[in-house]
Design a protein around this motif. Structure first.
Motif, PDB file in Angstrom:
ATOM      1  N   UNK A 161       0.957  -1.272   0.020  1.00  0.00           N
ATOM      2  CA  UNK A 161      -0.160  -0.001  -0.076  1.00  0.00           C
ATOM      3  C   UNK A 161       0.847   1.255  -0.015  1.00  0.00           C
ATOM      4  N   UNK A 162       1.817   1.248   0.935  1.00  0.00           N
ATOM      5  CA  UNK A 162       2.710   2.405   0.695  1.00  0.00           C
ATOM      6  C   UNK A 162       3.353   2.472  -0.299  1.00  0.00           C
ATOM      7  N   UNK A 163       3.774   1.571  -1.235  1.00  0.00           N
ATOM      8  CA  UNK A 163       4.562   1.657  -2.347  1.00  0.00           C
ATOM      9  C   UNK A 163       3.520   2.513  -3.344  1.00  0.00           C
ATOM     10  N   UNK A 164       2.353   1.927  -3.226  1.00  0.00           N
ATOM     11  CA  UNK A 164       1.350   2.608  -4.253  1.00  0.00           C
ATOM     12  C   UNK A 164       1.165   3.907  -4.234  1.00  0.00           C
ATOM     13  N   UNK A 165       1.275   4.263  -2.856  1.00  0.00           N
ATOM     14  CA  UNK A 165       1.079   5.727  -2.814  1.00  0.00           C
ATOM     15  C   UNK A 165       2.265   6.543  -2.972  1.00  0.00           C
ATOM     16  N   UNK A 166       3.476   5.994  -2.726  1.00  0.00           N
ATOM     17  CA  UNK A 166       4.515   6.624  -3.043  1.00  0.00           C
ATOM     18  C   UNK A 166       4.750   6.939  -4.683  1.00  0.00           C
ATOM     19  N   UNK A 167       4.475   5.705  -5.150  1.00  0.00           N
ATOM     20  CA  UNK A 167       4.853   5.528  -6.770  1.00  0.00           C
ATOM     21  C   UNK A 167       3.811   6.623  -7.296  1.00  0.00           C
ATOM     22  N   UNK A 168       2.701   6.603  -6.964  1.00  0.00           N
ATOM     23  CA  UNK A 168       1.686   7.630  -7.533  1.00  0.00           C
ATOM     24  C   UNK A 168       1.891   9.230  -7.518  1.00  0.00           C
ATOM     25  N   UNK A 169       2.840   9.567  -6.215  1.00  0.00           N
ATOM     26  CA  UNK A 169       3.224  10.727  -6.025  1.00  0.00           C
ATOM     27  C   UNK A 169       4.278  11.204  -6.822  1.00  0.00           C
ATOM     28  N   UNK A 170       4.830  10.372  -7.648  1.00  0.00           N
ATOM     29  CA  UNK A 170       6.159  10.748  -8.190  1.00  0.00           C
ATOM     30  C   UNK A 170       5.701  11.709  -9.663  1.00  0.00           C
ATOM     31  N   UNK A 171       6.257  12.887  -9.773  1.00  0.00           N
ATOM     32  CA  UNK A 171       5.809  13.856 -10.566  1.00  0.00           C
ATOM     33  C   UNK A 171       5.612  13.026 -12.172  1.00  0.00           C
ATOM     34  N   UNK A 172       4.846  13.225 -12.849  1.00  0.00           N
ATOM     35  CA  UNK A 172       4.643  12.441 -14.140  1.00  0.00           C
ATOM     36  C   UNK A 172       4.873  13.393 -15.188  1.00  0.00           C
ATOM     37  N   UNK A 173       5.183  12.862 -16.455  1.00  0.00           N
ATOM     38  CA  UNK A 173       5.678  13.686 -17.671  1.00  0.00           C
ATOM     39  C   UNK A 173       4.335  14.501 -17.960  1.00  0.00           C
ATOM     40  N   UNK A 174       3.210  14.103 -17.716  1.00  0.00           N
ATOM     41  CA  UNK A 174       1.989  14.620 -18.297  1.00  0.00           C
ATOM     42  C   UNK A 174       1.550  15.630 -17.172  1.00  0.00           C
ATOM     43  N   UNK A 175       2.071  15.830 -16.215  1.00  0.00           N
ATOM     44  CA  UNK A 175       1.674  16.662 -15.154  1.00  0.00           C
ATOM     45  C   UNK A 175       2.990  17.098 -14.498  1.00  0.00           C
ATOM     46  N   UNK A 176       3.741  18.013 -15.480  1.00  0.00           N
ATOM     47  CA  UNK A 176       5.122  18.306 -14.781  1.00  0.00           C
ATOM     48  C   UNK A 176       5.051  19.342 -13.495  1.00  0.00           C
TER      49      UNK A 176
END
Length: 170
Positions: free
Chosen positions: A33-48
């Motif tokens: 669960x923590x990995x899911x939250x951490x991963x989606x919080x990484x800045x994405x190319x389509x949302x710099x």
């Protein structure tokens, strides 16, 4: 070919051993669960500069709703898949329904695996199903949303009409 995914295998083992807590509880020792939250919080190319907003509280308070599957027969097989709000199930069943009139797999007719006719009609069926998805598919539980006409989108008559413009070689 054999595809080996040890991290995914480990995730499945953790889920099998610990149940839903491993997926929804950020304090769980599995760390899923923590990995899911951490991963989606990484800045994405389509949302710099922007990051996802999911939190551990979101996972912990999420309620799973088990919905009845949708199904359609395809060449003697009962295809059972996921209903809305997922769009993949309706899309898959529509594509198969539109393709049923073509002799897929018949090498003599030019419809073998990877052949131009096969790819042509598959692409057109996908295009039409994705157009329907963009127009119709949404969340059935949304009170202000138009209800998804699942039966209509998967009816023989609708799929025959939808498939009619598909011309082999065009």
């Amino acid at each position: 070919e054999l595809l080996v995914q040890p991290d995914l295998a480990n995730t499945f083992k953790q889920l099998a051993a610990s149940g839903p807590d491993a997926f929804y509880d950020c304090a769980h020792a599995s760390g899923i669960a923590q990995a899911i939250v951490d991963t989606q919080r990484v800045a994405r190319r389509d949302n710099p500069g922007g990051k996802g907003r999911m939190s551990c509280a979101d996972l912990e308070t999420y309620n799973v709703e088990v919905l009845p599957p949708i199904r359609r027969n395809y060449r003697g097989y009962d295809i059972v898949t996921i209903p809305p709000p997922s769009s993949g199930g309706i899309g898959l069943l529509q594509m198969l329904g539109m393709l049923e009139r073509f002799p897929l797999g018949d090498m003599r007719a030019g419809f073998g695996s990877g052949r131009l006719f096969t790819l042509n009609v598959m692409l057109e069926a996908m295009r039409l199903a994705y157009a329907d998805r963009a127009l119709w598919v949404g969340d059935q539980t949304c009170p202000k949303c138009v209800k998804v006409p699942v039966e209509g989108l998967l009816s023989d008559a609708y799929l025959a009409a939808r498939s009619a413009p598909i011309e082999v070689g065009k």
